[in-house]
Structures are given as structure tokens and as C-alpha cells.
Enzyme design. Structure first.
Site, short mmCIF file in Angstrom:
data_model
loop_
_atom_site.label_atom_id
_atom_site.label_comp_id
_atom_site.label_asym_id
_atom_site.label_seq_id
_atom_site.Cartn_x
_atom_site.Cartn_y
_atom_site.Cartn_z
N HIS A 209 -10.07 -5.19 -3.40
CA HIS A 209 -8.75 -5.48 -2.85
C HIS A 209 -8.90 -5.92 -1.41
O HIS A 209 -9.77 -5.43 -0.68
CB HIS A 209 -7.83 -4.25 -2.95
CG HIS A 209 -8.46 -2.98 -2.47
ND1 HIS A 209 -9.36 -2.26 -3.24
CD2 HIS A 209 -8.33 -2.31 -1.30
CE1 HIS A 209 -9.74 -1.20 -2.55
NE2 HIS A 209 -9.15 -1.21 -1.37
N GLU B 218 -11.98 3.55 -1.28
CA GLU B 218 -11.52 4.67 -2.11
C GLU B 218 -11.23 4.22 -3.54
O GLU B 218 -11.37 5.00 -4.48
CB GLU B 218 -10.24 5.27 -1.52
CG GLU B 218 -10.46 6.00 -0.21
CD GLU B 218 -9.15 6.37 0.47
OE1 GLU B 218 -8.07 6.17 -0.13
OE2 GLU B 218 -9.22 6.83 1.62
N VAL B 219 -10.77 3.00 -3.68
CA VAL B 219 -10.44 2.47 -5.01
C VAL B 219 -11.46 1.38 -5.34
O VAL B 219 -11.57 0.38 -4.62
CB VAL B 219 -9.01 1.90 -5.04
CG1 VAL B 219 -8.70 1.32 -6.41
CG2 VAL B 219 -7.99 2.98 -4.67
N ASN C 108 -13.06 -3.17 2.23
CA ASN C 108 -14.01 -2.06 2.37
C ASN C 108 -14.95 -2.07 1.17
O ASN C 108 -14.52 -2.26 0.03
CB ASN C 108 -13.24 -0.73 2.43
CG ASN C 108 -12.34 -0.65 3.64
OD1 ASN C 108 -12.67 -1.17 4.71
ND2 ASN C 108 -11.18 -0.04 3.48
N ASP D 46 0.86 -1.19 0.00
CA ASP D 46 0.00 0.00 0.00
C ASP D 46 0.90 1.25 0.00
O ASP D 46 1.90 1.31 0.71
CB ASP D 46 -0.91 -0.01 1.24
CG ASP D 46 -2.04 0.99 1.11
OD1 ASP D 46 -3.21 0.56 1.01
OD2 ASP D 46 -1.76 2.21 1.12
N ILE D 47 0.50 2.22 -0.80
CA ILE D 47 1.30 3.45 -0.94
C ILE D 47 1.30 4.28 0.35
O ILE D 47 2.23 5.08 0.59
CB ILE D 47 0.76 4.27 -2.14
CG1 ILE D 47 1.84 5.15 -2.74
CG2 ILE D 47 -0.47 5.09 -1.79
CD1 ILE D 47 1.47 5.71 -4.12
N HIS E 9 -7.03 -5.91 2.07
CA HIS E 9 -5.92 -5.34 2.84
C HIS E 9 -5.36 -6.42 3.75
O HIS E 9 -6.12 -7.08 4.48
CB HIS E 9 -6.41 -4.20 3.74
CG HIS E 9 -6.89 -2.96 3.02
ND1 HIS E 9 -6.12 -1.84 2.86
CD2 HIS E 9 -8.08 -2.67 2.44
CE1 HIS E 9 -6.81 -0.89 2.22
NE2 HIS E 9 -8.01 -1.39 1.95
P1 AMP Z 1 -9.65 1.39 0.19
O1 AMP Z 1 -9.81 2.62 1.03
O2 AMP Z 1 -10.09 0.14 0.87
O3 AMP Z 1 -10.28 1.56 -1.18
O4 AMP Z 1 -8.11 1.20 -0.03
C1 AMP Z 1 -7.40 1.78 -1.08
C2 AMP Z 1 -5.97 1.72 -0.70
O5 AMP Z 1 -5.20 1.86 -1.88
C3 AMP Z 1 -5.53 2.82 0.26
O6 AMP Z 1 -5.00 2.23 1.45
C4 AMP Z 1 -4.46 3.59 -0.54
O7 AMP Z 1 -3.39 4.01 0.27
C5 AMP Z 1 -4.02 2.56 -1.57
N1 AMP Z 1 -3.49 3.05 -2.82
C6 AMP Z 1 -4.03 3.99 -3.64
N2 AMP Z 1 -3.28 4.15 -4.74
C7 AMP Z 1 -2.25 3.28 -4.64
C8 AMP Z 1 -1.12 2.97 -5.46
N3 AMP Z 1 -0.90 3.57 -6.62
N4 AMP Z 1 -0.27 2.01 -5.03
C9 AMP Z 1 -0.48 1.38 -3.85
N5 AMP Z 1 -1.50 1.64 -3.04
C10 AMP Z 1 -2.39 2.57 -3.41
#
Ligand code: AMP
Ligand code: ZN
Length: 106
Positions: free
Chosen positions: A99, A94-95, A86, A30-31, A101
Site C-alpha cells: 500500500h 503492519e499490513v 513501508n 486510513d483507519i 500511504h
Molecule cells: P503499514 O504500517 O505501512 O503496514 O500501514 C498499515 C496501515 O493500515 C496503518 O496506517 C493502519 O492504520 C491501516 N489500517 C489497518 N487496518 C485498516 C482498515 N481496516 N481500514 C483502513 N486502514 C487500515
């Protein structure tokens, strides 16, 4: 999905160090890590969210995220972890590419 950041990572359009890869999945750090180890495990297939899955195929692909997590836990010799998915903006997603975690402080 052309504008999905996780599709771009899975397709190698965005260079990212992969912790795990097989035919159907990739995993990467995770970034913005929220624990000592914070890995995201994704299917290469674009599936938006767990609670809206309709097909058995997508559900199976998603279930196997836990098998990949288990492999990584064993590879990295982690003891103790949190596994989280999530679903939906109002629940922290957010994405919009499924995924899992994998967080661990061990
Ligand atoms: P969620 O809030 O469950 O959608 O998690 C999305 C996660 O993706 C967050 O923890 C972000 O920090 C992570 N994230 C977003 N963009 C990237 C990226 N380019 N590389 C790695 N992690 C990312
Ligand atoms: Zn995607």
C-alpha cells in the site's frame, strides 16, 4: 489471500468507503489517520512487500500506485503531501499487502 484485510477491502468483503476504484486499484481512508488526509492506495492483487517483488508484472502494478496517488491529489486539490511505502516489520509495515500511504495536511 483469504486472511488479508486489504484483500477483503478490495473484494468488498469488508464494507469500506472507497475514494478511488478502477480495474486494478482501490483507495480508502486510513483507519488511524496520521494527517488531515491519510489515504491508502492498494493494488487489488495481493502483493506482500515492495522489496520482495520478483515479477515485472507486480513491479509495474506497484509503480502505477503513484499514478493513482497523482489522480487523487488532483481530484482533492491537495498541495503538499508525503508518499510512503513501508517494507518489512522492522520498517513499519503492519499490513502485508502493498500500500502507498498518501498523507497531506493541506
Ligand atoms: P503499514 O504500517 O505501512 O503496514 O500501514 C498499515 C496501515 O493500515 C496503518 O496506517 C493502519 O492504520 C491501516 N489500517 C489497518 N487496518 C485498516 C482498515 N481496516 N481500514 C483502513 N486502514 C487500515
Ligand atoms: Zn491482500
Amino acid at each position: 489471500m483469504t486472511d488479508c484485510i486489504f484483500c477483503k477491502i478490495a473484494n468488498k468483503e469488508i464494507p469500506t468507503e472507497l475514494i478511488y476504484e478502477d480495474e486494478n486499484y482501490v483507495a480508502f481512508n486510513d483507519i488511524a489517520p496520521k494527517a488531515k488526509t491519510h489515504i491508502l492506495i492498494i493494488p487489488k492483487k495481493h502483493i506482500e512487500r515492495f522489496d520482495e517483488i520478483e515479477s515485472t508484472e507486480d513491479l509495474k502494478l506497484t509503480e502505477w500506485l503513484f499514478t493513482v496517488a497523482h489522480k487523487i491529489i488532483k481530484q482533492k486539490n491537495l498541495h503538499g503531501c508525503r508518499l510512503q511505502v513501508n517494507c518489512g516489520k522492522d520498517h513499519g509495515q503492519e499490513v502485508f499487502h502493498i500500500h502507498l500511504h498518501l498523507l497531506s495536511n493541506s
